[in-house]
Design an enzyme around this catalytic site. Structure first.
Site, PDB file in Angstrom:
ATOM      1  N   HIS A  83     -21.702-111.207 -22.319  1.00  0.00           N
ATOM      2  CA  HIS A  83     -20.616-111.836 -23.074  1.00  0.00           C
ATOM      3  C   HIS A  83     -21.002-113.538 -22.725  1.00  0.00           C
ATOM      4  O   HIS A  83     -21.072-113.897 -21.784  1.00  0.00           O
ATOM      5  CB  HIS A  83     -19.236-111.377 -22.129  1.00  0.00           C
ATOM      6  CG  HIS A  83     -18.028-112.239 -22.724  1.00  0.00           C
ATOM      7  ND1 HIS A  83     -17.004-111.561 -22.978  1.00  0.00           N
ATOM      8  CD2 HIS A  83     -17.641-113.593 -22.862  1.00  0.00           C
ATOM      9  CE1 HIS A  83     -16.257-112.511 -23.588  1.00  0.00           C
ATOM     10  NE2 HIS A  83     -16.688-113.656 -23.244  1.00  0.00           N
ATOM     11  N   PHE A 117     -21.746-119.229 -27.844  1.00  0.00           N
ATOM     12  CA  PHE A 117     -22.942-120.095 -28.250  1.00  0.00           C
ATOM     13  C   PHE A 117     -22.368-121.427 -29.054  1.00  0.00           C
ATOM     14  O   PHE A 117     -23.138-122.419 -29.054  1.00  0.00           O
ATOM     15  CB  PHE A 117     -24.193-119.459 -29.169  1.00  0.00           C
ATOM     16  CG  PHE A 117     -25.108-118.691 -28.397  1.00  0.00           C
ATOM     17  CD1 PHE A 117     -25.672-118.990 -27.269  1.00  0.00           C
ATOM     18  CD2 PHE A 117     -25.742-117.629 -29.124  1.00  0.00           C
ATOM     19  CE1 PHE A 117     -26.591-118.552 -26.561  1.00  0.00           C
ATOM     20  CE2 PHE A 117     -26.590-116.693 -28.560  1.00  0.00           C
ATOM     21  CZ  PHE A 117     -27.124-117.343 -27.171  1.00  0.00           C
ATOM     22  N   ASN A 147     -15.377-116.263 -31.995  1.00  0.00           N
ATOM     23  CA  ASN A 147     -14.589-117.128 -32.043  1.00  0.00           C
ATOM     24  C   ASN A 147     -14.796-118.563 -32.476  1.00  0.00           C
ATOM     25  O   ASN A 147     -14.735-119.538 -31.823  1.00  0.00           O
ATOM     26  CB  ASN A 147     -13.529-117.251 -30.586  1.00  0.00           C
ATOM     27  CG  ASN A 147     -14.340-117.730 -29.412  1.00  0.00           C
ATOM     28  OD1 ASN A 147     -15.574-117.499 -29.131  1.00  0.00           O
ATOM     29  ND2 ASN A 147     -13.578-118.331 -28.470  1.00  0.00           N
ATOM     30  N   HIS A 157     -10.253-109.294 -24.690  1.00  0.00           N
ATOM     31  CA  HIS A 157      -9.542-110.556 -23.852  1.00  0.00           C
ATOM     32  C   HIS A 157      -8.283-109.813 -23.257  1.00  0.00           C
ATOM     33  O   HIS A 157      -7.505-110.091 -23.941  1.00  0.00           O
ATOM     34  CB  HIS A 157      -9.854-111.666 -24.531  1.00  0.00           C
ATOM     35  CG  HIS A 157      -8.996-112.985 -23.672  1.00  0.00           C
ATOM     36  ND1 HIS A 157      -9.993-114.007 -23.548  1.00  0.00           N
ATOM     37  CD2 HIS A 157      -8.312-113.127 -22.847  1.00  0.00           C
ATOM     38  CE1 HIS A 157      -9.539-114.565 -22.774  1.00  0.00           C
ATOM     39  NE2 HIS A 157      -8.086-114.241 -22.189  1.00  0.00           N
ATOM     40  N   LEU A 176     -10.629-119.489 -19.066  1.00  0.00           N
ATOM     41  CA  LEU A 176      -9.698-118.568 -19.180  1.00  0.00           C
ATOM     42  C   LEU A 176     -10.390-117.072 -19.257  1.00  0.00           C
ATOM     43  O   LEU A 176     -11.380-117.023 -19.988  1.00  0.00           O
ATOM     44  CB  LEU A 176      -8.988-118.880 -20.210  1.00  0.00           C
ATOM     45  CG  LEU A 176      -7.816-119.915 -20.242  1.00  0.00           C
ATOM     46  CD1 LEU A 176      -7.493-120.282 -21.693  1.00  0.00           C
ATOM     47  CD2 LEU A 176      -6.954-119.712 -19.500  1.00  0.00           C
ATOM     48  N   ASP A 234     -19.827-115.303 -19.563  1.00  0.00           N
ATOM     49  CA  ASP A 234     -18.563-116.180 -20.468  1.00  0.00           C
ATOM     50  C   ASP A 234     -19.082-117.563 -20.549  1.00  0.00           C
ATOM     51  O   ASP A 234     -18.302-118.516 -20.546  1.00  0.00           O
ATOM     52  CB  ASP A 234     -17.276-115.772 -19.875  1.00  0.00           C
ATOM     53  CG  ASP A 234     -16.099-116.220 -20.994  1.00  0.00           C
ATOM     54  OD1 ASP A 234     -16.521-116.432 -21.946  1.00  0.00           O
ATOM     55  OD2 ASP A 234     -15.033-116.691 -20.163  1.00  0.00           O
TER      56      ASP A 234
END
Length: 343
Positions: A13, A16, A41, A135, A218, A246
């Site tokens: 996870h 980039f 995203n 998420h 988050l 992350d």
């Protein structure tokens, strides 16, 4: 033990970003990870097979010379995602779909508002052997930000796991004892990723004695009891939990502002920091499973064959890194000592 050799790990996870940022982020991850699950995203988000393949080509073009690193591509679920979109993604080699509740995190405005309407898509993922990456936070403004992960479990996660029993689900970047307990008790085919920051830090490290924006991410850091639950479960060696950094880069001025962005850019230190955590826990023998085996097994991918070695050697994370566009970025753990180093 002053040296440890493990099968080359993967990062299940990360973020980039895009364009010239790729020259920084891809190299940082490729230095020690063989594969990485790339979050979709972007702006606009990666919602189709065509967009995923285009993004993959940009990532591959940004690899350092001689690198064998391979991105694992995902698509971004929206209220408009169709069963055909999933079938097309499968044909294109996309392995997973990412579900963001709308507004839950960076660039999630196009995310899901009506989760109930997506069950045909969840069924299509299962039918096509693809994974659902979640998420897991609710976004209702009246729910305290520290409670949003638990609320998501109660409101949605239990139903998703029960109603689509053959769907592989990854509860991404978990932060609470509630999530640990849920995954441990869940059926086969449910797993979770854990970040370095949630193993190393709790909310005091973000708020006590001053606001530390570079520790803001988050899902937000939680109280120490939740941090300890995460540390205990990785120490246990449960194959339901594996590495997902992350890593989420933002230029310095976007973090140090009156409305700072969420995300810790950990790629340059993540593997070393995970090693430090397992060392602190007296569980270096469990590092390889967490970093190199359990994620590949869960995704149904072959384990890597190459190995990497880390040595017990102190080094300091730089205070700043210059991005290709000339802007500075502050890496996670900037200015701090780490006790393990990639050889």
């Amino acid at each position: 033990m002053n040296e440890i050799t493990i099968i080359k790990p993967d990062d299940w996870h990360l973020h980039f970003r895009d364009q010239d940022m790729l020259l920084e982020t891809v190299a940082a991850t490729a230095r020690c990870f063989e594969r990485a699950v790339v979050m979709p995203n972007l702006v606009p988000p990666v919602t189709t097979a065509e967009l995923a393949l285009s993004y993959k080509e940009r990532i591959l073009a940004a690899r350092p010379a001689g690198s064998t690193f391979m991105p694992v591509m995902t698509i971004y679920l929206t209220d408009k995602t169709s069963v055909q979109d999933i079938q097309d993604a499968k044909k294109a080699g996309v392995l997973a779909a990412k579900m963001y509740p709308a507004g839950a995190t960076t660039n999630s405005d196009s995310g899901v508002n009506s989760l109930e309407s997506l069950y045909p898509v969840f069924e299509a993922l299962a039918d096509n052997g693809m994974l659902l990456l979640i998420h897991g936070e609710v976004t209702q403004k009246h729910i305290d930000i520290f409670d949003r992960e638990k609320e998501f479990i109660d409101q949605h996660m239990v139903n998703i796991v029960d109603r689509v029993p053959n769907l592989k689900v990854v509860f991404e970047h978990i932060t609470t004892k509630d999530a640990v307990d849920f995954v441990l008790a869940a059926r086969d085919g449910v797993a979770a990723t854990i970040t370095p920051q949630h193993l190393l830090l709790n909310r005091n490290d973000m708020l006590d004695g001053g606001v530390r924006p570079h520790n803001y991410c988050l899902p937000v850091l939680k109280r120490s009891t939740h941090q300890q639950a995460l540390r205990e479960v990785v120490k246990s060696g449960s194959p339901k939990f594996f590495l997902g950094t992350d890593s989420a880069p933002h230029a310095k001025h976007r973090k140090e502002s009156d409305c700072g962005c969420a995300g810790c850019y950990s790629a340059w230190s993540a593997l070393e920091l995970y090693t430090q955590v397992f060392d602190e826990l007296g569980a270096l023998d469990k590092l390889e499973g967490f970093a190199s085996l359990y994620g590949a097994d869960f995704y149904g991918l072959p384990r890597n064959t190459e190995k990497v070695t880390l040595v017990r050697e102190s080094w300091e994370v730089p205070n700043s890194i210059t991005l290709p566009n000339g802007e500075p970025i502050v890496p996670f753990f900037a200015g701090k000592q780490i006790s393990w180093k990639l050889k």
